[in-house]
Design an enzyme around this catalytic site. Structure first.
Site, PDB file in Angstrom:
ATOM      1  N   ASP A  12      11.335 -16.079  17.075  1.00 41.91           N
ATOM      2  CA  ASP A  12      12.432 -16.402  18.001  1.00 41.91           C
ATOM      3  C   ASP A  12      13.043 -15.186  18.706  1.00 41.91           C
ATOM      4  O   ASP A  12      13.722 -15.328  19.719  1.00 41.91           O
ATOM      5  CB  ASP A  12      13.548 -17.145  17.252  1.00 41.91           C
ATOM      6  CG  ASP A  12      13.062 -18.438  16.613  1.00 41.91           C
ATOM      7  OD1 ASP A  12      12.067 -19.000  17.100  1.00 41.91           O
ATOM      8  OD2 ASP A  12      13.666 -18.873  15.616  1.00 41.91           O
ATOM      9  N   ARG A  61       0.942 -30.969  40.591  1.00 49.24           N
ATOM     10  CA  ARG A  61       1.916 -31.630  39.720  1.00 49.24           C
ATOM     11  C   ARG A  61       2.997 -30.675  39.246  1.00 49.24           C
ATOM     12  O   ARG A  61       2.808 -29.459  39.255  1.00 49.24           O
ATOM     13  CB  ARG A  61       1.216 -32.155  38.468  1.00 49.24           C
ATOM     14  CG  ARG A  61       0.588 -33.508  38.657  1.00 49.24           C
ATOM     15  CD  ARG A  61      -0.094 -33.946  37.373  1.00 49.24           C
ATOM     16  NE  ARG A  61      -0.687 -35.250  37.552  1.00 49.24           N
ATOM     17  CZ  ARG A  61      -1.751 -35.685  36.894  1.00 49.24           C
ATOM     18  NH1 ARG A  61      -2.346 -34.906  36.009  1.00 49.24           N
ATOM     19  NH2 ARG A  61      -2.225 -36.884  37.101  1.00 49.24           N
ATOM     20  N   ALA A  86       6.554 -18.982  36.154  1.00 50.11           N
ATOM     21  CA  ALA A  86       7.185 -20.310  36.242  1.00 50.11           C
ATOM     22  C   ALA A  86       8.178 -20.369  37.402  1.00 50.11           C
ATOM     23  O   ALA A  86       8.774 -19.360  37.763  1.00 50.11           O
ATOM     24  CB  ALA A  86       7.909 -20.621  34.926  1.00 50.11           C
ATOM     25  N   GLU A 126      13.514 -24.691  23.457  1.00 49.86           N
ATOM     26  CA  GLU A 126      13.840 -25.899  22.682  1.00 49.86           C
ATOM     27  C   GLU A 126      15.346 -26.062  22.475  1.00 49.86           C
ATOM     28  O   GLU A 126      15.835 -27.174  22.306  1.00 49.86           O
ATOM     29  CB  GLU A 126      13.114 -25.916  21.335  1.00 49.86           C
ATOM     30  CG  GLU A 126      13.514 -24.800  20.403  1.00 49.86           C
ATOM     31  CD  GLU A 126      12.826 -24.871  19.039  1.00 49.86           C
ATOM     32  OE1 GLU A 126      12.238 -25.894  18.694  1.00 49.86           O
ATOM     33  OE2 GLU A 126      12.902 -23.859  18.317  1.00 49.86           O
ATOM     34  N   ARG A 182       0.821  -1.216   0.000  1.00 41.50           N
ATOM     35  CA  ARG A 182       0.000   0.000   0.000  1.00 41.50           C
ATOM     36  C   ARG A 182       0.855   1.267   0.000  1.00 41.50           C
ATOM     37  O   ARG A 182       0.492   2.267  -0.625  1.00 41.50           O
ATOM     38  CB  ARG A 182      -0.944  -0.023   1.209  1.00 41.50           C
ATOM     39  CG  ARG A 182      -2.005  -1.130   1.120  1.00 41.50           C
ATOM     40  CD  ARG A 182      -3.397  -0.570   1.024  1.00 41.50           C
ATOM     41  NE  ARG A 182      -4.350  -1.582   0.604  1.00 41.50           N
ATOM     42  CZ  ARG A 182      -5.326  -2.070   1.370  1.00 41.50           C
ATOM     43  NH1 ARG A 182      -5.470  -1.642   2.613  1.00 41.50           N
ATOM     44  NH2 ARG A 182      -6.173  -2.960   0.882  1.00 41.50           N
ATOM     45  N   THR A 193      10.329 -13.066  12.800  1.00 41.73           N
ATOM     46  CA  THR A 193      10.567 -14.417  13.319  1.00 41.73           C
ATOM     47  C   THR A 193      10.038 -14.444  14.748  1.00 41.73           C
ATOM     48  O   THR A 193      10.190 -13.468  15.477  1.00 41.73           O
ATOM     49  CB  THR A 193      12.057 -14.777  13.339  1.00 41.73           C
ATOM     50  OG1 THR A 193      12.226 -15.940  14.178  1.00 41.73           O
ATOM     51  CG2 THR A 193      12.956 -13.677  13.892  1.00 41.73           C
ATOM     52  N   SER A 218      16.996 -15.466   6.296  1.00 43.60           N
ATOM     53  CA  SER A 218      16.406 -14.720   5.178  1.00 43.60           C
ATOM     54  C   SER A 218      17.158 -13.409   4.958  1.00 43.60           C
ATOM     55  O   SER A 218      17.364 -12.978   3.821  1.00 43.60           O
ATOM     56  CB  SER A 218      14.940 -14.414   5.481  1.00 43.60           C
ATOM     57  OG  SER A 218      14.296 -15.589   5.894  1.00 43.60           O
TER      58      SER A 218
HETATM   59  O1  F6P Z   1      12.497 -19.841  13.501  1.00 42.93           O
HETATM   60  C1  F6P Z   1      11.175 -20.105  13.832  1.00 42.93           C
HETATM   61  C2  F6P Z   1      11.016 -21.531  14.280  1.00 42.93           C
HETATM   62  O2  F6P Z   1       9.660 -21.769  14.582  1.00 42.93           O
HETATM   63  C3  F6P Z   1      11.901 -21.960  15.448  1.00 42.93           C
HETATM   64  O3  F6P Z   1      11.385 -21.540  16.688  1.00 42.93           O
HETATM   65  C4  F6P Z   1      11.940 -23.453  15.258  1.00 42.93           C
HETATM   66  O4  F6P Z   1      13.116 -23.995  15.824  1.00 42.93           O
HETATM   67  C5  F6P Z   1      11.959 -23.599  13.758  1.00 42.93           C
HETATM   68  O5  F6P Z   1      11.383 -22.412  13.235  1.00 42.93           O
HETATM   69  C6  F6P Z   1      11.200 -24.776  13.208  1.00 42.93           C
HETATM   70  O6  F6P Z   1      11.427 -24.832  11.837  1.00 42.93           O
HETATM   71  P1  F6P Z   1      10.598 -25.652  10.765  1.00 42.93           P
HETATM   72  O7  F6P Z   1       9.414 -24.815  10.396  1.00 42.93           O
HETATM   73  O8  F6P Z   1      11.522 -25.778   9.610  1.00 42.93           O
HETATM   74  O9  F6P Z   1      10.190 -26.932  11.401  1.00 42.93           O
END
Ligand code: F6P
Length: 328
Positions: A126, A161, A185, A221, A24, A124, A104
């Site tokens: 993350d 738990r 947490a 993760e 836009r 992202t 990217s």
């Molecule tokens: O970068 C974003 C993300 O969701 C991360 O948190 C995760 O580790 C990864 O992408 C998972 O990637 P894919 O979509 O390739 O499974």
């Protein structure tokens, strides 16, 4: 003037709002806009579609990316990058806006090195992109993780738990740390600050002794001590909470963007077109405090946004037993 826009890497809520803002803002300048399907893979394959004003309507509030995205192995090669650059040149594209995470933005830098005028927008969940306080999608993902943690806490407290919750973030602990603090947490485990099993177990025992109704551990993760490991440690401890494990996974990545992400995406998309109109190239739009700014892509690429150790310490203190855990 003709520009192109693509979304690449993992999708993030707010990418569509950014595409709409780019389109836009460009239309307001009487520019033409081409949307590239499926990120760099679509660029290599020449999958271009002309966007119009109505075509970018109704997407502001939608999660995912209407342009599609991919993790392209072909574009990772010099041949793929050369082909991508020639696709843009042949289509008469004078500027490219890349919306995505660090991988990217690295791709954007490679295209700049091949003479393409390019501007990046960080998107992202993350929050690992260097040079910006936050990226598009982080706020929405954080709120999704938090909602899940709140729900888990309800059932945890009802049963007295332990619950171990794994959140996304790739190599970065931002989502885990922030959702852990906001969700109250007991322990947060992130890649940036290594939590030792003994420290977690001390907090665990203390919670049990204090007759806490639950013990919530939020694990990134990418943490060296995995959610599965912590879950197993807890369940192998006699006479204390039993544990359940939840991996939140992709629910954090989808969903309608929050107001914050829509506004951030709108501002960054607008700023990206402004940058192209000023003949800027090889930069990313970042957020610093309340302002957007231009950061050279070669500063962004190869660096990771650090996690603030003060905030990590705060998480420990607010969990209620700082004397028991000392990660720092
Ligand atoms: O970068 C974003 C993300 O969701 C991360 O948190 C995760 O580790 C990864 O992408 C998972 O990637 P894919 O979509 O390739 O499974």
């Amino acid at each position: 003037v003709k520009i192109a826009v693509l979304t690449s890497g993992g999708d993030a809520p707010g990418m569509n709002a950014a595409v709409r803002a780019v389109a836009r803002t460009a239309f307001a300048r009487r520019w033409e806009v081409v949307g590239i399907e499926a990120g760099y893979q679509g660029l290599v394959e020449g999958r271009f579609q002309r966007l119009d004003n109505r075509g970018v309507g109704g997407i502001l509030q939608r999660g995912g990316t209407v342009l599609g995205t991919a993790r392209s192995t072909e574009f990772a090669t010099p041949e793929g990058q050369a082909l991508a650059a020639s696709r843009l040149e042949n289509a008469g594209v004078e500027g490219l806006v890349v919306i995505g995470g660090e991988g990217s933005l690295t791709g954007a830098l490679r295209l700049k090195e091949r003479g393409i005028k390019v501007v990046g927008i960080p998107a992202t969940i993350d929050n690992d992109v260097w040079g910006t306080d936050t990226s598009i999608g982080v706020d929405t993902a954080l709120n999704s993780a938090l909602e899940a943690i709140d729900r888990i806490k309800d059932t945890a407290s009802s049963h007295q738990r332990a619950h171990v919750v794994e959140v996304m973030g790739r190599r970065c602990g931002y989502l885990a740390l922030m959702s852990g603090i906001a969700g109250g947490a007991e322990v947060v485990s992130v890649p940036e600050f290594e939590a030792k099993p003994q420290e977690i177990m001390r907090a665990f025992r203390k919670s049990w002794e204090q007759d806490k109704p639950h013990f919530i551990v939020v694990v990134a993760e990418g943490a060296p001590l995995s959610a599965e490991d912590i879950h197993r440690y807890i369940n192998n401890t006699e006479g204390a909470f039993e544990s359940r494990l939840t991996v939140l996974g992709y629910v954090q990545r989808g969903g309608s963007p929050t107001a914050f992400d829509r506004l951030l995406a709108s501002r960054m998309g607008t700023s990206a077109v402004g940058a192209l109109s000023e003949a800027q190239s090889g930069i990313m739009i970042g957020l610093e405090g309340r302002r957007t700014r231009y950061i050279p892509l070669n500063e962004v690429v190869g660096q990771v946004r650090p996690l603030d150790s003060d905030i990590y310490e705060m998480a420990e203190v607010l969990a209620g037993f700082p004397e028991e855990i000392s990660y720092l």
